[in-house]
Structure formats: structure tokens, C-alpha cells
Design a protein around this motif. Structure first.
Motif, PDB file in Angstrom:
ATOM      1  N   VAL A  26     -29.999  -0.326   3.407  1.00  0.00           N
ATOM      2  CA  VAL A  26     -29.971   0.143   1.837  1.00  0.00           C
ATOM      3  C   VAL A  26     -30.998   1.295   1.142  1.00  0.00           C
ATOM      4  O   VAL A  26     -30.655   2.253   1.573  1.00  0.00           O
ATOM      5  CB  VAL A  26     -28.866   0.420   0.936  1.00  0.00           C
ATOM      6  N   GLN A  27     -32.067   0.577   1.111  1.00  0.00           N
ATOM      7  CA  GLN A  27     -33.006   0.605   0.481  1.00  0.00           C
ATOM      8  C   GLN A  27     -34.212   1.378   1.230  1.00  0.00           C
ATOM      9  O   GLN A  27     -34.596   2.462   1.217  1.00  0.00           O
ATOM     10  CB  GLN A  27     -34.251  -0.683   0.626  1.00  0.00           C
ATOM     11  N   GLN A  28     -34.375   1.727   2.684  1.00  0.00           N
ATOM     12  CA  GLN A  28     -34.610   2.586   3.873  1.00  0.00           C
ATOM     13  C   GLN A  28     -33.787   3.346   3.681  1.00  0.00           C
ATOM     14  O   GLN A  28     -34.890   4.232   4.044  1.00  0.00           O
ATOM     15  CB  GLN A  28     -34.239   1.873   5.159  1.00  0.00           C
ATOM     16  N   MET A  29     -32.810   3.723   3.805  1.00  0.00           N
ATOM     17  CA  MET A  29     -31.953   5.038   3.386  1.00  0.00           C
ATOM     18  C   MET A  29     -32.944   5.226   2.720  1.00  0.00           C
ATOM     19  O   MET A  29     -32.956   6.752   2.263  1.00  0.00           O
ATOM     20  CB  MET A  29     -30.201   4.577   3.432  1.00  0.00           C
ATOM     21  N   GLN A  30     -32.467   4.625   1.385  1.00  0.00           N
ATOM     22  CA  GLN A  30     -32.712   5.423  -0.782  1.00  0.00           C
ATOM     23  C   GLN A  30     -34.485   5.797   0.228  1.00  0.00           C
ATOM     24  O   GLN A  30     -34.672   7.282  -0.634  1.00  0.00           O
ATOM     25  CB  GLN A  30     -33.125   4.544  -1.161  1.00  0.00           C
ATOM     26  N   ASP A  31     -35.303   5.601   0.203  1.00  0.00           N
ATOM     27  CA  ASP A  31     -36.780   5.932   1.072  1.00  0.00           C
ATOM     28  C   ASP A  31     -36.711   6.823   1.762  1.00  0.00           C
ATOM     29  O   ASP A  31     -37.508   7.473   1.624  1.00  0.00           O
ATOM     30  CB  ASP A  31     -37.734   4.393   2.386  1.00  0.00           C
ATOM     31  N   TYR A  32     -35.840   7.239   3.180  1.00  0.00           N
ATOM     32  CA  TYR A  32     -35.522   8.172   3.778  1.00  0.00           C
ATOM     33  C   TYR A  32     -35.590   9.279   2.456  1.00  0.00           C
ATOM     34  O   TYR A  32     -36.283  10.568   3.090  1.00  0.00           O
ATOM     35  CB  TYR A  32     -34.633   7.921   4.611  1.00  0.00           C
ATOM     36  N   LYS A  33     -34.328   9.891   1.775  1.00  0.00           N
ATOM     37  CA  LYS A  33     -34.017  10.489   1.293  1.00  0.00           C
ATOM     38  C   LYS A  33     -35.076  10.626   0.196  1.00  0.00           C
ATOM     39  O   LYS A  33     -35.699  12.191  -0.377  1.00  0.00           O
ATOM     40  CB  LYS A  33     -33.009  10.122   0.082  1.00  0.00           C
ATOM     41  N   ALA A  34     -36.157   9.490   0.097  1.00  0.00           N
ATOM     42  CA  ALA A  34     -36.912   9.960  -1.687  1.00  0.00           C
ATOM     43  C   ALA A  34     -37.796  10.503  -0.427  1.00  0.00           C
ATOM     44  O   ALA A  34     -39.108  11.063  -1.950  1.00  0.00           O
ATOM     45  CB  ALA A  34     -37.219   8.633  -2.068  1.00  0.00           C
ATOM     46  N   GLY A  35     -38.193  10.440   0.507  1.00  0.00           N
ATOM     47  CA  GLY A  35     -39.291  10.855   1.041  1.00  0.00           C
ATOM     48  C   GLY A  35     -40.110  10.002   1.101  1.00  0.00           C
ATOM     49  O   GLY A  35     -41.954  10.444   1.386  1.00  0.00           O
ATOM     50  N   LEU A  36     -40.201   8.726   0.417  1.00  0.00           N
ATOM     51  CA  LEU A  36     -41.268   7.263   1.268  1.00  0.00           C
ATOM     52  C   LEU A  36     -41.128   7.075   2.251  1.00  0.00           C
ATOM     53  O   LEU A  36     -42.332   6.241   2.860  1.00  0.00           O
ATOM     54  CB  LEU A  36     -40.897   6.681  -0.325  1.00  0.00           C
ATOM     55  N   ARG A  37     -39.708   7.696   3.078  1.00  0.00           N
ATOM     56  CA  ARG A  37     -40.006   6.689   4.967  1.00  0.00           C
ATOM     57  C   ARG A  37     -39.767   8.198   5.734  1.00  0.00           C
ATOM     58  O   ARG A  37     -39.513   9.068   5.908  1.00  0.00           O
ATOM     59  CB  ARG A  37     -38.874   6.112   5.300  1.00  0.00           C
ATOM     60  N   ARG A  38     -41.324   8.514   6.431  1.00  0.00           N
ATOM     61  CA  ARG A  38     -41.701   9.597   7.417  1.00  0.00           C
ATOM     62  C   ARG A  38     -42.633   8.711   8.115  1.00  0.00           C
ATOM     63  O   ARG A  38     -42.302   7.360   8.812  1.00  0.00           O
ATOM     64  CB  ARG A  38     -42.661   9.896   6.108  1.00  0.00           C
ATOM     65  N   SER A  39     -42.928   9.809   9.123  1.00  0.00           N
ATOM     66  CA  SER A  39     -42.871   9.863  10.723  1.00  0.00           C
ATOM     67  C   SER A  39     -44.694  10.118  10.694  1.00  0.00           C
ATOM     68  O   SER A  39     -45.065  11.352  10.758  1.00  0.00           O
ATOM     69  CB  SER A  39     -42.366   9.695  11.813  1.00  0.00           C
ATOM     70  N   ALA A  40     -46.051   8.914  11.527  1.00  0.00           N
ATOM     71  CA  ALA A  40     -46.724   9.774  11.968  1.00  0.00           C
ATOM     72  C   ALA A  40     -46.514  11.002  12.985  1.00  0.00           C
ATOM     73  O   ALA A  40     -47.999  12.204  13.223  1.00  0.00           O
ATOM     74  CB  ALA A  40     -47.486   8.680  13.019  1.00  0.00           C
ATOM     75  N   ALA A  41     -45.072  10.899  13.297  1.00  0.00           N
ATOM     76  CA  ALA A  41     -44.528  12.085  14.821  1.00  0.00           C
ATOM     77  C   ALA A  41     -43.774  12.564  13.805  1.00  0.00           C
ATOM     78  O   ALA A  41     -42.277  12.087  13.993  1.00  0.00           O
ATOM     79  CB  ALA A  41     -44.556  11.701  15.994  1.00  0.00           C
ATOM     80  N   ALA A  42     -44.474  13.096  12.296  1.00  0.00           N
ATOM     81  CA  ALA A  42     -42.678  13.758  11.797  1.00  0.00           C
ATOM     82  C   ALA A  42     -42.024  14.678  12.473  1.00  0.00           C
ATOM     83  O   ALA A  42     -40.875  15.353  11.991  1.00  0.00           O
ATOM     84  CB  ALA A  42     -43.530  14.752  10.189  1.00  0.00           C
ATOM     85  N   HIS A  43     -41.960  15.485  13.444  1.00  0.00           N
ATOM     86  CA  HIS A  43     -41.715  16.723  14.278  1.00  0.00           C
ATOM     87  C   HIS A  43     -40.667  15.909  15.181  1.00  0.00           C
ATOM     88  O   HIS A  43     -40.204  16.026  16.083  1.00  0.00           O
ATOM     89  CB  HIS A  43     -41.921  17.002  14.661  1.00  0.00           C
TER      90      HIS A  43
END
Length: 328
Positions: free
Chosen positions: A128-145
Motif C-alpha cells: 500500500v505504501q509503495q502505491m502511495q509513493d508512486y501516486k505522490a511522485g516519490l517512487r520514480r526510476s532512473a530509467a523514467a521512460h
């Protein structure tokens, strides 16, 4: 005599200039998103495995699916539905057009693949926390594309809290089974990125030096393309990685705490801190690297960043190799 003095003066000046300018050349910084850890399907790649209209089967399963059905992002076609409780709607079908079926990418049993997370056995609160982080822009990737990352951001942005809770409870209840075989090797198969943004061994017996990377490929590409939830992966790692990783994980390194102090004995997790044992080495490396760079910055990642920043890329490879080698 004056000409001789001039010659000597010139030689001295030339030597001193050479000494002053001969600064050590710094080693190039490691890439933010090393290709071996962040496979991206090239734009020139052929389309997904073409559908031949044939209903394929797997030994031990009563189901039959075409390749087109298996690549449908909005249906988690399930080879062994009797092996787990009924899937929630968001896991089996998603909600078009933004929310793909969770079980399509992560498998109905949650085992996942190197390009995405193994959700089976993770604490529900952590999911649940990871999904919240994705939604808040707090979980991104070094390969954003990268495709898997973009699909997760889209899903997290549009999924409801109730759907997240249902999926988290479902996957948390699934046992995570042995899935990754770690092998130390100097030479590894030649590889290519295939549909799903994962590496796979190329046909033939050609080999190349492993260098400083982890090479993780399906044990049987044909079965993986059929999304067989029983067919796992091989993770080739540089010689000495597992013992080096064991030292860091169990004893720490300088100011870096031992991994077991937070992730528990044998790295099996301490709720809500996730287990690491037996998980994909490439996936784990990406997470450490993203935390180190600060592009993954949720509450747990922020706590990890200070420690990871003191590890070299080689140290991080060793830690994840050791973690992946453990029984889940």
C-alpha cells in the motif's frame, strides 16, 4: 654559453609545466541507469511474440491460451487457478484504460519477473505504501521512460484505495517460492532485451565476460513467454559476489548497518520492512540504485539512502547477489 643556458631553461620550464598539468584523470562516474540493470526494449525491436491462433497448454494445467490472450494487459490469464484463492477484480482484470491487471505483470501467484516486483509474501502495508509513493511522485526510476515503470505510475494514479487494499491483501497472503538461481561465473551467455523489458539469452552457445554486472535471464524462455508461473530465472553474478555480499549483509560495512538489522535474520523481512531473500537480483539492484540517486524517495527509501550512498556499485551488486541466493 647563453644559448646553452636558454636550452636548459627551456627544458626545466617544459618539465615543470608538464608536472603541473599532469593531473590524475578521474574515473568516469557510473551511469545513473546502467543498461544491464535497466533493460529497455529498443524502438527497433519486433512486436511481441506473434499470435499464431493456437491454444497453447502447459503440463499439469487444464487451461489453454493463445499468445494474444497471454499478452493482454487487462486480463491475468491463470494457468493454475486452483492453486490460490480467487483473485480480486483489479488483480485479474484491472480497469481499462489506465489500470492494467496486476496479475498480468506480477503473475496470479505474485512471483513476478526481473522487470517488476515479486509481490508474493510482501507485507500488505508495504505494498500500500509503495502505491502511495508512486501516486505522490516519490517512487520514480532512473530509467523514467521504461515501460514497466510508466505502467505502474499510471496504475497508481488511477486505482482506488479499495482496489489497492484488495490487491495488497491478496498478494501478501501468497507464499513466495524459490524463483532465482544465483550462479557465480566469469563467462555468461550473450543476451538481448525481449518483450517485457527483460534480458534473455540469445540462441547458441556464445559467451562473453560478465564484467561488473548481473545477468539475469529466464531458465526457459519458451516457458517464460507462455507466462508459466513455475519457470524461474538464472542470475549470473561476478565471482566472489555472494561471499562479499554476505559480509556486508551480516556485519555491515563501515557506517553501513548490517542488512539483517532491519530486514531480519536471513533477510526474510520484519513487517512492515520487506523480505529480500530469494528475490530478483536485478530488481533489487535497481531499487538500491534508485534510492541512492534519490529518485525513489518514499519514507523507507529516505531512511536507506544515507547507508546506500556509502556503498560502491560493486558492493550493491554483491549485497543483492547474496540476498537473491538465499532461500525465501
Amino acid at each position: 654559453m647563453d644559448s646553452l643556458k636558454s636550452v636548459w631553461l627551456g627544458l626545466i620550464l617544459a618539465a615543470s609545466v608538464g608536472t603541473c598539468c599532469a593531473q590524475p584523470v578521474p574515473e568516469p562516474a557510473p551511469p545513473r541507469a546502467p543498461a544491464w540493470a535497466y533493460p529497455v526494449l529498443p524502438s527497433t525491436a519486433p512486436p511481441a511474440v506473434p499470435d499464431d491462433g493456437v491454444k497453447h497448454t502447459l503440463a499439469g494445467s487444464r487451461q489453454a491460451f493463445t499468445r494474444a490472450e497471454l499478452f493482454d494487459l487487462f486480463t491475468a490469464h491463470d494457468w493454475f487457478p486452483e492453486s490460490h484463492p480467487p483473485m480480486p477484480a483489479v488483480v485479474v482484470r484491472g480497469r481499462p484504460p489506465e489500470v492494467r491487471a496486476c496479475g498480468m505483470c506480477h503473475y496470479p501467484n505474485g512471483q513476478g519477473r526481473p522487470e517488476n516486483a515479486a509481490l508474493a509474501g510482501l507485507p500488505a502495508a508495504y505494498i500500500v505504501q509503495q502505491m502511495q509513493d508512486y501516486k505522490a511522485g516519490l517512487r520514480r526510476s532512473a530509467a523514467a521512460h521504461a515501460g514497466p515503470h510508466l505502467r505502474m505510475v499510471a496504475a497508481a494514479t488511477h486505482v482506488s484505495d479499495e482496489e489497492v487494499q484488495a490487491a495488497a491483501a491478496y498478494f501478501a497472503a501468497q507464499p513466495y517460492r524459490p524463483w532465482i538461481t544465483v550462479v557465480e561465473a566469469d563467462q555468461v551467455p550473450l543476451t538481448q532485451v525481449v518483450t517485457g523489458s527483460m534480458w534473455a539469452a540469445m540462441p547458441g552457445t556464445a559467451r562473453e565476460p560478465i564484467g561488473q554486472r548481473i545477468v539475469e535471464v529466464p531458465q526457459d524462455l519458451g516457458l517464460t513467454e507462455l507466462r508459466d508461473p513455475r519457470s524461474g530465472f538464472m542470475a549470473y553474478v561476478p565471482p566472489g559476489s555472494v561471499s562479499r555480499g554476505r559480509q556486508i549483509a551480516l556485519q555491515g560495512e563501515g557506517a553501513v548497518l548490517a542488512c539483517v538489522s532491519c530486514h531480519g535474520p536471513d533477510l526474510k523481512g520484519l513487517d512492515p520492512i520487506p523480505p529480500l531473500a530469494g528475490r530478483s537480483a536485478q530488481y533489487l539492484y535497481r531499487q538500491l540504485n534508485d534510492m541512492r540517486l534519490g529518485v525513489r524517495a518514499g519514507p523507507g527509501a529516505a531512511a536507506m539512502r544515507g547507508f546506500i550512498g556509502q556503498l560502491s556499485p560493486q558492493d550493491m551488486m554483491a549485497v543483492v547477489a547474496y540476498a537473491a541466493s538465499l532461500p525465501p
